[in-house]
Structure formats: structure tokens, C-alpha cells
Design an enzyme around this catalytic site. Sequence first.
Site, mmCIF file in Angstrom:
data_model
loop_
_atom_site.group_PDB
_atom_site.id
_atom_site.type_symbol
_atom_site.label_atom_id
_atom_site.label_comp_id
_atom_site.label_asym_id
_atom_site.label_seq_id
_atom_site.Cartn_x
_atom_site.Cartn_y
_atom_site.Cartn_z
ATOM 1 N N SER A 140 42.462 -21.307 14.946
ATOM 2 C CA SER A 140 42.141 -22.661 14.467
ATOM 3 C C SER A 140 40.640 -22.723 14.223
ATOM 4 C CB SER A 140 42.527 -23.684 15.542
ATOM 5 O OG SER A 140 41.956 -24.942 15.266
ATOM 6 N N TYR A 153 42.809 -26.932 24.210
ATOM 7 C CA TYR A 153 43.240 -26.286 22.955
ATOM 8 C C TYR A 153 42.107 -25.432 22.383
ATOM 9 C CZ TYR A 153 45.241 -25.996 18.208
ATOM 10 O OH TYR A 153 45.753 -25.550 17.003
HETATM 11 N N1 LIG Z 1 48.668 -28.299 12.298
HETATM 12 C C1 LIG Z 1 47.360 -28.098 12.483
HETATM 13 O O1 LIG Z 1 46.521 -29.013 12.327
HETATM 14 C C2 LIG Z 1 46.863 -26.744 12.881
HETATM 15 C C3 LIG Z 1 45.509 -26.456 12.679
HETATM 16 C C4 LIG Z 1 45.027 -25.217 13.095
HETATM 17 C C5 LIG Z 1 45.884 -24.306 13.682
HETATM 18 N N2 LIG Z 1 47.188 -24.623 13.862
HETATM 19 C C6 LIG Z 1 48.053 -23.641 14.510
HETATM 20 O O2 LIG Z 1 49.115 -23.312 13.652
HETATM 21 C C7 LIG Z 1 50.247 -22.897 14.430
HETATM 22 C C8 LIG Z 1 51.494 -23.627 13.952
HETATM 23 O O3 LIG Z 1 51.322 -25.021 14.189
HETATM 24 P P1 LIG Z 1 52.120 -26.133 13.369
HETATM 25 O O4 LIG Z 1 51.102 -27.032 12.804
HETATM 26 O O5 LIG Z 1 53.134 -25.509 12.488
HETATM 27 O O6 LIG Z 1 52.825 -26.897 14.581
HETATM 28 P P2 LIG Z 1 54.350 -27.325 14.803
HETATM 29 O O7 LIG Z 1 54.918 -27.867 13.563
HETATM 30 O O8 LIG Z 1 54.339 -28.170 16.021
HETATM 31 O O9 LIG Z 1 55.043 -25.929 15.114
HETATM 32 C C9 LIG Z 1 54.812 -25.255 16.325
HETATM 33 C C10 LIG Z 1 55.907 -24.230 16.513
HETATM 34 O O10 LIG Z 1 55.711 -23.596 17.795
HETATM 35 C C11 LIG Z 1 56.946 -23.638 18.491
HETATM 36 N N3 LIG Z 1 56.830 -23.709 19.928
HETATM 37 C C12 LIG Z 1 56.199 -24.646 20.679
HETATM 38 N N4 LIG Z 1 56.413 -24.440 21.978
HETATM 39 C C13 LIG Z 1 57.205 -23.335 22.060
HETATM 40 C C14 LIG Z 1 57.789 -22.626 23.131
HETATM 41 N N5 LIG Z 1 57.634 -23.014 24.408
HETATM 42 N N6 LIG Z 1 58.542 -21.541 22.859
HETATM 43 C C15 LIG Z 1 58.749 -21.153 21.591
HETATM 44 N N7 LIG Z 1 58.236 -21.783 20.527
HETATM 45 C C16 LIG Z 1 57.471 -22.869 20.762
HETATM 46 C C17 LIG Z 1 57.592 -24.930 18.020
HETATM 47 O O11 LIG Z 1 58.962 -24.910 18.341
HETATM 48 P P3 LIG Z 1 59.686 -26.249 18.859
HETATM 49 O O12 LIG Z 1 59.995 -27.006 17.622
HETATM 50 O O13 LIG Z 1 60.868 -25.757 19.606
HETATM 51 O O14 LIG Z 1 58.718 -26.980 19.756
HETATM 52 C C18 LIG Z 1 57.295 -24.871 16.539
HETATM 53 O O15 LIG Z 1 58.203 -24.061 15.863
HETATM 54 C C19 LIG Z 1 49.871 -23.188 15.890
HETATM 55 O O16 LIG Z 1 49.435 -21.992 16.496
HETATM 56 C C20 LIG Z 1 48.717 -24.162 15.773
HETATM 57 O O17 LIG Z 1 47.863 -24.115 16.888
HETATM 58 C C21 LIG Z 1 47.704 -25.814 13.465
#
Ligand SMILES: NC(=O)c1ccc[n+]([C@@H]2O[C@H](COP(=O)([O-])OP(=O)(O)OC[C@H]3O[C@@H](n4cnc5c(N)ncnc54)[C@H](OP(=O)(O)O)[C@@H]3O)[C@@H](O)[C@H]2O)c1
Length: 265
Positions: A140, A153
Site C-alpha cells: 500500500s 495497517y
Molecule cells: N482498497 C484499498 O484502498 C487498498 C489500497 C492499498 C492496498 N490495498 C490492499 O489490496 C489488497 C486487496 O484489498 P481489497 O481492496 O480488494 O479489499 P477487500 O475487497 O476487502 O478484499 C480483501 C480480500 O481478503 C480476504 N480476506 C480477508 N480476511 C481473510 C482471511 N482471514 N482469510 C482469507 N482471506 C481473507 C477477503 O475475503 P473475505 O471476503 O472472506 O473477507 C477478500 O477476498 C489488500 O492487501 C489491501 O491491503 C487496498
Amino acid sequence: MNLKDKRILITGAAGGIGRLVCLLLANKGADLLLADRPGEALEALLTEINGSGGKARVLHTNLLEQDAGESLAQAAQEAGGVDVLINLAGILSFRLFQNENAENIQRMWQVNVIAPMQLTRALLPAMLARGSGRVVNIGSIFGSIAFVGFATYSANKFAVRGLSEALRRELDGTGVDVTYIAPRYTKTPINAGAAARMSEALKMNMDDPDLVATNIVRAIEKDAKDYYIGFPECLFVRLNAILPRVVDCAMRKQNAQIREYARNE
Ligand SMILES: NC(=O)c1ccc[n+]([C@@H]2O[C@H](COP(=O)([O-])OP(=O)(O)OC[C@H]3O[C@@H](n4cnc5c(N)ncnc54)[C@H](OP(=O)(O)O)[C@@H]3O)[C@@H](O)[C@H]2O)c1
């Protein structure tokens, strides 16, 4: 890297960014292992990929479990092995650190750092024996610029960046390499609640998940080392590394506002 027929294990496969990354990878002919917790979104993704001529299998995992990384690695090896590992699953908390609870700190380290480290460690011997492979870690912008309300985070994502850098240097010359990718704010479920309200109020730059997914796949295809998504954030990352006090001053005014949103969580 040509993605055709590459065996790719991706965690967080059914999430906001993960789902779109999977669809793009499937379109490019990759052979996917979709790792996530069981649920409708995961099953729907599997059906969508296989129904449109792609190749995907599901591996259920709960990264909160202590040995999840090891178990998932074993399941992936049994399913045929892994050319590319994408550590993408993540969880977030937005609140003042004084109000963070101890259990949540552990949960975040487990999902965001420990499980991906275990998974990577367990898959490395086979990659090294083959002399090829790629570990892709999703960090991130907060992994380079720590942010008010995101202490845990930010610390997690700094760790992911540190892991990526150390591992890349350790693996130099082996044929196995590491790509670290840092998105900025992206409109997905991870940002629900006060984090979303704060970002709207501060008019932060926001990306659509399809743009981020496209960049993630591009970074993998280019065998990128470090890949920061979004301008001017990519510039601020460099400025923060060289002149952190300048960034302290620039952030001071908005920090008061962010604290107000974080205080209510
Ligand atoms: N969105 C942003 O602003 C942003 C910015 C920078 C970096 N990121 C990074 O990008 C990545 C993806 O984020 P996203 O935005 O796509 O978020 P998201 O839509 O919340 O997706 C997160 C994923 O991680 C899975 N996950 C969470 N807890 C878990 C567990 N205990 N075991 C297995 N899987 C689990 C979730 O599954 P469930 O549905 O089962 O919970 C979901 O599939 C993350 O690493 C995040 O830190 C995001």
C-alpha cells in the site's frame, strides 16, 4: 512474464481487487488457484472463469488460522505447484491507536503479514529447485507513508515492503524474484465506514478497482520490482523517504480532520 499457462496462486481472490485481477489473469490464459474463505463470491468467480473458457480451481483458506500459510502452500503443491504467488488478501482497521484493541492488532498481523510470510516461505523451496518463480506482494502507499488512524495497517504494510526488499536481495541470481505493488485508496469493501467517509471528506485521490487490477497484472507481466500506483502519491513516497519532516508539515493540517473521523471508530 508471459502469463499463459502459468500456475498462479492468489489469496483474497474473491475480494474487490482480487476478483478483477483473477478475471484479467484468466483472460491471459493463466491457470489459477483461487484462495479465499468459502462463500458465494468465490464460487461465483470460479463459475465465471471456468464458464468463459478459463482455468481455475478453488482452495479454501482462513488466513486467521495459525498455520494457514503452511496448509495453503501444501494444498497448492498438491494441486500442481505454483509459478506465481500473489499475496493479496488483507484487512484494515481505521481508528486512533489508543482505541485499537489487542486482539485486532494480532488479527491484522496474522492476515496481513504472518500468513503471507508463512505461505511464501513454504512455497520457496519448490520455486528455487525449479530455478523460477515470482512472489507478488500487495502492499500500500501506507507501506511507505504512515498515516494517522492507520497505525497497525501502516506497520503491517511497512513489514510487507521490508519482506519484499529483503527477499528480493536474498533471492538475487536464483531465478526467483519479488514484485512489490503499492496501490493508493481504492473503492472496495475494505474501506467501508469511517475510512470511506474520511477519504470522501478530504477529497483523497481514489482509484476504481479495475484500474488497480490492470496495474497489478501489468506489473507482473513487466517483472517489475516495485510498482506504485497513482500520481502524486508515487512522488510523495520518494519525498517521505528523503525528507520526512517536510511531509510531516504537509500532512499536519489534514491530520486534525483525520483524527476526528478515527476517534469515532
Ligand atoms: N482498497 C484499498 O484502498 C487498498 C489500497 C492499498 C492496498 N490495498 C490492499 O489490496 C489488497 C486487496 O484489498 P481489497 O481492496 O480488494 O479489499 P477487500 O475487497 O476487502 O478484499 C480483501 C480480500 O481478503 C480476504 N480476506 C480477508 N480476511 C481473510 C482471511 N482471514 N482469510 C482469507 N482471506 C481473507 C477477503 O475475503 P473475505 O471476503 O472472506 O473477507 C477478500 O477476498 C489488500 O492487501 C489491501 O491491503 C487496498
